[in-house]
Design an enzyme around this catalytic site. Sequence first.
Site, PDB file in Angstrom:
ATOM      1  N   ALA A 231      -2.104   3.842   4.364  1.00 27.55           N
ATOM      2  CA  ALA A 231      -1.699   2.978   3.262  1.00 27.55           C
ATOM      3  C   ALA A 231      -2.740   1.877   3.037  1.00 27.55           C
ATOM      4  O   ALA A 231      -3.199   1.248   3.990  1.00 27.55           O
ATOM      5  CB  ALA A 231      -0.331   2.356   3.562  1.00 27.55           C
ATOM      6  N   SER A 233      -5.772   1.994   2.460  1.00 27.60           N
ATOM      7  CA  SER A 233      -7.050   2.219   3.149  1.00 27.60           C
ATOM      8  C   SER A 233      -8.218   2.272   2.183  1.00 27.60           C
ATOM      9  O   SER A 233      -9.372   2.137   2.583  1.00 27.60           O
ATOM     10  CB  SER A 233      -6.992   3.526   3.940  1.00 27.60           C
ATOM     11  OG  SER A 233      -6.789   4.626   3.056  1.00 27.60           O
ATOM     12  N   GLY A 234      -7.917   2.489   0.897  1.00 30.29           N
ATOM     13  CA  GLY A 234      -8.976   2.667  -0.092  1.00 30.29           C
ATOM     14  C   GLY A 234      -9.202   4.125  -0.463  1.00 30.29           C
ATOM     15  O   GLY A 234     -10.176   4.462  -1.123  1.00 30.29           O
ATOM     16  N   ALA A 253      -0.911  12.789 -11.595  1.00 30.21           N
ATOM     17  CA  ALA A 253      -0.069  11.848 -10.856  1.00 30.21           C
ATOM     18  C   ALA A 253       1.193  12.574 -10.416  1.00 30.21           C
ATOM     19  O   ALA A 253       1.998  12.992 -11.252  1.00 30.21           O
ATOM     20  CB  ALA A 253       0.268  10.645 -11.737  1.00 30.21           C
ATOM     21  N   THR A 254       1.365  12.730  -9.124  1.00 30.68           N
ATOM     22  CA  THR A 254       2.524  13.470  -8.608  1.00 30.68           C
ATOM     23  C   THR A 254       3.718  12.567  -8.337  1.00 30.68           C
ATOM     24  O   THR A 254       4.784  13.054  -7.955  1.00 30.68           O
ATOM     25  CB  THR A 254       2.143  14.198  -7.305  1.00 30.68           C
ATOM     26  OG1 THR A 254       1.687  13.227  -6.354  1.00 30.68           O
ATOM     27  CG2 THR A 254       1.050  15.226  -7.540  1.00 30.68           C
ATOM     28  N   HIS A 271      -3.487   1.364 -10.971  1.00 32.44           N
ATOM     29  CA  HIS A 271      -4.255   2.614 -10.933  1.00 32.44           C
ATOM     30  C   HIS A 271      -4.810   2.943 -12.315  1.00 32.44           C
ATOM     31  O   HIS A 271      -5.978   3.319 -12.452  1.00 32.44           O
ATOM     32  CB  HIS A 271      -3.369   3.758 -10.441  1.00 32.44           C
ATOM     33  CG  HIS A 271      -3.296   3.865  -8.956  1.00 32.44           C
ATOM     34  ND1 HIS A 271      -3.889   4.889  -8.253  1.00 32.44           N
ATOM     35  CD2 HIS A 271      -2.705   3.071  -8.027  1.00 32.44           C
ATOM     36  CE1 HIS A 271      -3.666   4.726  -6.953  1.00 32.44           C
ATOM     37  NE2 HIS A 271      -2.939   3.633  -6.804  1.00 32.44           N
ATOM     38  N   ARG A 274      -7.926   0.763 -13.585  1.00 32.29           N
ATOM     39  CA  ARG A 274      -9.254   0.920 -12.986  1.00 32.29           C
ATOM     40  C   ARG A 274      -9.872   2.289 -13.272  1.00 32.29           C
ATOM     41  O   ARG A 274     -11.022   2.525 -12.951  1.00 32.29           O
ATOM     42  CB  ARG A 274      -9.179   0.680 -11.477  1.00 32.29           C
ATOM     43  CG  ARG A 274      -8.513   1.765 -10.673  1.00 32.29           C
ATOM     44  CD  ARG A 274      -8.473   1.419  -9.203  1.00 32.29           C
ATOM     45  NE  ARG A 274      -7.862   2.476  -8.418  1.00 32.29           N
ATOM     46  CZ  ARG A 274      -7.042   2.271  -7.403  1.00 32.29           C
ATOM     47  NH1 ARG A 274      -6.723   1.037  -7.050  1.00 32.29           N
ATOM     48  NH2 ARG A 274      -6.547   3.286  -6.732  1.00 32.29           N
ATOM     49  N   ARG A 275      -9.122   3.191 -13.901  1.00 29.69           N
ATOM     50  CA  ARG A 275      -9.689   4.486 -14.254  1.00 29.69           C
ATOM     51  C   ARG A 275     -10.507   4.373 -15.533  1.00 29.69           C
ATOM     52  O   ARG A 275     -10.177   3.580 -16.420  1.00 29.69           O
ATOM     53  CB  ARG A 275      -8.587   5.526 -14.490  1.00 29.69           C
ATOM     54  CG  ARG A 275      -7.805   5.908 -13.272  1.00 29.69           C
ATOM     55  CD  ARG A 275      -6.708   6.895 -13.658  1.00 29.69           C
ATOM     56  NE  ARG A 275      -5.488   6.625 -12.917  1.00 29.69           N
ATOM     57  CZ  ARG A 275      -4.262   6.894 -13.362  1.00 29.69           C
ATOM     58  NH1 ARG A 275      -4.095   7.428 -14.553  1.00 29.69           N
ATOM     59  NH2 ARG A 275      -3.209   6.598 -12.617  1.00 29.69           N
TER      60      ARG A 275
END
Length: 399
Positions: A231, A233-234, A253-254, A271, A274-275
Amino acid sequence: MEVTLLGTGAPAGLPRPGCPCAACACAVAEEARAATAVLVDGTLLLDLTPGAAFAAARAGLSLGGVRQVLLSHPHDGPAVEVPAGLPQPGRVPDGRELALLTGHRVRAVAMDAGGTGYAVTGPDGQRLLYLPPGGAQAGLENGSADSYDLVLLDVVGRPDALARLRAVGSVGPTTDVVAVHLGHDVPPGPELRRRLAAAGARAVPDGSTLTVGVYEDVPDVPRRTLVLGGARSGKSVEAERRLESFPDVLYVATGGTRGGDTEWAARVAVHRERRPGSWRTTETCDLVPLLAQDGPALLIDCLSLWLTDAMDSVGAWDDTEWASGGEKALRERVRELTEAVRATRRTVVAVSNEVGSGIVPATASGRRYRDELGRLNAAFASECEQVVLVVAGQVVVLR
């Protein structure tokens, strides 16, 4: 056409003067980089930087034969002194072409940010593209763009610039992509080379001479990659970074949506923000049909949520249902997924949580999920060319 990189660093160089960061502290010997300057066949100099004459001498060359000096971007700080014998530097207006007596042709290409890019064609037809720091070529269209043998650009700072060139065919499988304008955005050394290789690019030391059009060992971008990590962690950032230089990406995206859960909605928003804006998103756990189709690269985030959905569908949380067919049904779902990964022709980067390194779950269902995720990760990893583990933002290559 021979190209000597007198410098490969950012405008401030690497290490940056007075900077105490770890990346600058590690930038020694070949990892130290002067501001980028490019000498083409000893006659054309792209960007005049401090110490260019000394850099040429260290490479066993002279600037005495330079007939044209072109600047790609404004230089901060005091004016750079023009060495004796060099012509005054200038810039070519966007879209204009300059023909040199040496047989080289230089066309200025427009950028989406400040500066000018240069497309250089050698006397024998080899082609290179040089872009300034922080910029991407503007006005690219399919079918109208040039193709290049060598591209020099800011891969780290503007991976989307490489994606745009790939989208229109300017960069192909055999194009040698060399990162320049390298600063302290990423650690130097093995980590820099790893990140660039994932984008199909490479870095070379200052003073390197490259022969345009001669085959180079272009980094082979792994087609299937599994990114593991705990979790925060990057791991998701690492997965996204790997596909930033691809022209088209479908983000799978699941996790789906969770009505009324504002904290989950905030996570999803981070999320999305930043895409790259060119990426498309689909929310589904039905991965097998996507893997079977042709199409752009897939970023699957994440397998652990896919497993939660699969275990829900087979009744894995109920001991009776699990024993009476749920376990067998889950094994079949995992088998179908791993076979689809083996057969897919798409580029795939998948994210999953690494489990089993900490506290043993207190419940039977928790232990069951931990065990099944470990099995899923192992099965998926066996079908991938590259597997990496992210710990505290640092990437360890497992395969």
